[in-house]
Design a protein around this motif. Structure first.
Motif, PDB file in Angstrom:
ATOM      1  N   ALA A 345      20.656  47.085 -43.583  1.00 57.15           N
ATOM      2  CA  ALA A 345      19.201  47.227 -43.547  1.00 57.15           C
ATOM      3  C   ALA A 345      18.747  48.411 -44.392  1.00 57.15           C
ATOM      4  O   ALA A 345      17.712  48.354 -45.071  1.00 57.15           O
ATOM      5  CB  ALA A 345      18.727  47.401 -42.104  1.00 57.15           C
ATOM      6  N   SER A 346      19.511  49.501 -44.376  1.00 61.19           N
ATOM      7  CA  SER A 346      19.167  50.666 -45.190  1.00 61.19           C
ATOM      8  C   SER A 346      19.224  50.339 -46.675  1.00 61.19           C
ATOM      9  O   SER A 346      18.405  50.828 -47.461  1.00 61.19           O
ATOM     10  CB  SER A 346      20.113  51.830 -44.870  1.00 61.19           C
ATOM     11  N   LEU A 347      20.192  49.519 -47.083  1.00 65.18           N
ATOM     12  CA  LEU A 347      20.270  49.090 -48.475  1.00 65.18           C
ATOM     13  C   LEU A 347      19.012  48.332 -48.880  1.00 65.18           C
ATOM     14  O   LEU A 347      18.445  48.561 -49.950  1.00 65.18           O
ATOM     15  CB  LEU A 347      21.496  48.200 -48.686  1.00 65.18           C
ATOM     16  N   ALA A 348      18.563  47.428 -48.002  1.00 63.35           N
ATOM     17  CA  ALA A 348      17.349  46.666 -48.283  1.00 63.35           C
ATOM     18  C   ALA A 348      16.133  47.581 -48.351  1.00 63.35           C
ATOM     19  O   ALA A 348      15.273  47.443 -49.231  1.00 63.35           O
ATOM     20  CB  ALA A 348      17.150  45.583 -47.217  1.00 63.35           C
ATOM     21  N   SER A 349      16.040  48.533 -47.434  1.00 63.71           N
ATOM     22  CA  SER A 349      14.903  49.457 -47.418  1.00 63.71           C
ATOM     23  C   SER A 349      14.876  50.314 -48.675  1.00 63.71           C
ATOM     24  O   SER A 349      13.817  50.517 -49.274  1.00 63.71           O
ATOM     25  CB  SER A 349      14.972  50.361 -46.180  1.00 63.71           C
ATOM     26  N   PHE A 350      16.034  50.837 -49.074  1.00 66.39           N
ATOM     27  CA  PHE A 350      16.093  51.704 -50.252  1.00 66.39           C
ATOM     28  C   PHE A 350      15.627  50.954 -51.497  1.00 66.39           C
ATOM     29  O   PHE A 350      14.816  51.458 -52.287  1.00 66.39           O
ATOM     30  CB  PHE A 350      17.512  52.230 -50.441  1.00 66.39           C
ATOM     31  N   ALA A 351      16.160  49.747 -51.697  1.00 71.15           N
ATOM     32  CA  ALA A 351      15.777  48.947 -52.861  1.00 71.15           C
ATOM     33  C   ALA A 351      14.282  48.677 -52.865  1.00 71.15           C
ATOM     34  O   ALA A 351      13.613  48.737 -53.910  1.00 71.15           O
ATOM     35  CB  ALA A 351      16.553  47.624 -52.864  1.00 71.15           C
ATOM     36  N   THR A 352      13.733  48.409 -51.692  1.00 67.91           N
ATOM     37  CA  THR A 352      12.314  48.089 -51.598  1.00 67.91           C
ATOM     38  C   THR A 352      11.441  49.308 -51.864  1.00 67.91           C
ATOM     39  O   THR A 352      10.409  49.212 -52.535  1.00 67.91           O
ATOM     40  CB  THR A 352      11.993  47.504 -50.209  1.00 67.91           C
ATOM     41  N   ILE A 353      11.847  50.477 -51.370  1.00 70.02           N
ATOM     42  CA  ILE A 353      11.054  51.690 -51.593  1.00 70.02           C
ATOM     43  C   ILE A 353      10.992  52.018 -53.085  1.00 70.02           C
ATOM     44  O   ILE A 353       9.927  52.405 -53.601  1.00 70.02           O
ATOM     45  CB  ILE A 353      11.633  52.874 -50.793  1.00 70.02           C
ATOM     46  N   ILE A 354      12.106  51.861 -53.789  1.00 63.64           N
ATOM     47  CA  ILE A 354      12.105  52.089 -55.233  1.00 63.64           C
ATOM     48  C   ILE A 354      11.080  51.176 -55.916  1.00 63.64           C
ATOM     49  O   ILE A 354      10.282  51.611 -56.756  1.00 63.64           O
ATOM     50  CB  ILE A 354      13.507  51.834 -55.823  1.00 63.64           C
ATOM     51  N   SER A 355      11.097  49.913 -55.543  1.00 61.95           N
ATOM     52  CA  SER A 355      10.154  48.963 -56.137  1.00 61.95           C
ATOM     53  C   SER A 355       8.720  49.272 -55.728  1.00 61.95           C
ATOM     54  O   SER A 355       7.792  49.107 -56.524  1.00 61.95           O
ATOM     55  CB  SER A 355      10.534  47.535 -55.741  1.00 61.95           C
ATOM     56  N   PHE A 356       8.529  49.725 -54.492  1.00 64.20           N
ATOM     57  CA  PHE A 356       7.193  50.112 -54.051  1.00 64.20           C
ATOM     58  C   PHE A 356       6.631  51.234 -54.935  1.00 64.20           C
ATOM     59  O   PHE A 356       5.463  51.214 -55.329  1.00 64.20           O
ATOM     60  CB  PHE A 356       7.237  50.588 -52.599  1.00 64.20           C
ATOM     61  N   ILE A 357       7.470  52.223 -55.225  1.00 66.12           N
ATOM     62  CA  ILE A 357       7.033  53.337 -56.080  1.00 66.12           C
ATOM     63  C   ILE A 357       6.601  52.816 -57.452  1.00 66.12           C
ATOM     64  O   ILE A 357       5.533  53.173 -57.978  1.00 66.12           O
ATOM     65  CB  ILE A 357       8.156  54.380 -56.222  1.00 66.12           C
ATOM     66  N   LEU A 358       7.412  51.935 -58.035  1.00 65.97           N
ATOM     67  CA  LEU A 358       7.106  51.410 -59.360  1.00 65.97           C
ATOM     68  C   LEU A 358       5.848  50.550 -59.358  1.00 65.97           C
ATOM     69  O   LEU A 358       5.038  50.608 -60.295  1.00 65.97           O
ATOM     70  CB  LEU A 358       8.300  50.597 -59.881  1.00 65.97           C
TER      71      LEU A 358
END
Length: 430
Positions: A345-358
């Motif tokens: 779940a942390s892997l999914a969250s991290f990837a999503t936060i990066i995309s959210f920033i962009l």
């Protein structure tokens, strides 16, 4: 003699209305976290679990506004890939790697929640959890290939069931000193770390954009569906988090593989079994939607020509991106043996936060580079052309991204490099 006309290429079917989209959004959001990682989050935040949900909800809400605006400017499947390609046309590698990270996030979500499904099922049947998770992935991949309309009907049923389960937990909490314990201890230092993990529970609203090419009126309905589904889910989350720590001590919740089931069990075995059964529907629903969304992300990137075109191929009868569906399943299957629910779940969250920033940066840049372009939804609050809320979203996401375990950074750096390599190879080939 006239030349034979070319056979038209199959396209995705436009069958989803506003209600179907809202059900997809709510179904994805609710099942992704409450039934799977609330126990781990409670162990970090303690009785202030509700505050972690508030922080994560506000972070998700700020970014949801950006998705709503961009979905009316770039109504295409592929979401982050399509947005960043439009905002930064000379940096296609950025769009490609971000899109691939979101594809990976969807596959990781399917893997994490399928393990949560297996954890709840183990309370009823003594079956190997990894094998159960894999069988679920295989079954729902078959359904996602069969058709979006059939998947939508099943999603509506499952979403109603999982929402009912959360209402039951709230009702049980009201009868058990609801809310009296939330300020009973000092503010936990892990509230923000818990919020970073809990953000996984809000993932799903962004995937609604990936159904743009299957929505009947995407420009009108996608922004509404994003905001409605996130708003409804956030209210339920906060109430459920308060109810959960009212029923069970946070330290005990952290040890449970089926936290909401154990919370309900404190009141009655019947309620515990009921919540365990409902959790099966909820987690299964999230697996289905994650696989659907992930395949549409890869489909959109392939249509743009930045990954092999084979992933944009549609089934000649069902009009679904069947090869993309199979790859999403394959990655999820590979993740099953690699870790527990909270790590994946942390892997999914991290990837999503990066995309959210962009994505939020893209909104800011487009306000300057394309100020006259029509936006059916416009984020409020600005100074001149500069939008304030997307900037605040970048700051909050940037803070949360510092709250993950070390191995998460290593794994995501590896995946980012693989994405860059794939983008480079595809563009060199073109």
């Amino acid at each position: 003699m006239s030349a034979p006309s070319e056979k038209p290429k199959p396209e995705l079917k436009r069958v989803l209305g506003l209600s179907s989209l809202v059900f997809y959004g709510v179904g994805m959001i609710l099942g992704a976290g409450i039934y799977s990682i609330i126990g781990k989050a409670a162990g970090v935040a303690g009785h202030f679990l509700w505050l972690s949900f508030v922080i994560a909800g506000l972070t998700a809400g700020l970014t949801a506004l950006s998705y709503a605006e961009l979905s009316t400017m770039v109504p295409k499947a592929g979401a982050e890939y399509a947005f960043l390609s439009f905002a930064f046309p000379r940096k296609k590698w950025l769009a490609t790697t971000s899109g691939l990270m979101m594809f990976f996030s969807a596959a990781a979500t399917a893997a994490a929640v399928s393990l949560a499904f297996a954890g709840y099922l183990s309370h009823f049947l003594d079956l190997p959890q990894e094998l159960t998770a894999m069988i679920l992935l295989l079954g729902f991949t078959s359904l996602s290939i069969y058709g979006i309309q059939e998947s939508s009907r099943l999603n509506v049923i499952f979403t109603l069931i999982e929402a009912f389960g959360l209402i039951v937990i709230i009702w049980l909490g009201v009868g058990s000193h609801f809310g009296r314990t939330i300020f009973s201890s000092p503010l936990a230092s892990g509230v923000f770390s818990s919020a970073a993990l809990v953000l996984f529970a809000f993932l799903g609203f962004e995937n609604l954009v990936n159904f743009t090419e299957e929505a009947k009126q995407p420009v009108r309905d996608i922004p509404k569906a994003i905001l409605l589904s996130l708003g409804l889910s956030t209210v339920l989350y906060i109430l459920v988090s308060i109810a959960a720590v009212s029923l069970v001590d946070p330290a005990d919740l952290a040890k449970s593989t089926a936290p909401l089931m154990d919370a309900a069990m404190t009141r009655s075995v019947v309620f515990g079994d009921l919540l365990g059964s409902i959790a099966l529907f909820s987690t299964a629903n999230t697996v289905l939607i994650a696989l659907l969304a992930g395949s549409r992300i890869l489909y959109g990137i392939a249509k743009g020509g930045d990954v092999p075109a084979i992933f944009a191929r549609l089934h000649h009868k069902r009009h679904t991106p069947w090869i993309a569906c199979l790859l999403a399943m394959a990655i999820a299957l590979c993740l099953i043996p690699t870790g527990t629910v909270d790590v994946i779940a942390s892997l999914a969250s991290f990837a999503t936060i990066i995309s959210f920033i962009l994505v939020n940066i893209a909104v800011i840049c487009l306000r300057f580079s394309h100020p006259q372009q029509h936006r059916a939804f416009f984020i409020p609050l600005r100074i001149g052309r500069f939008p304030l809320l997307p900037a605040l979203a970048v700051i909050t996401c940037g803070y949360l991204i510092l709250e993950f375990q070390k191995e998460v950074y290593g794994l995501m750096a590896l995946f980012w490099i693989l994405g860059l390599v794939l983008s480079f190879i595809s563009n060199r080939h073109k």
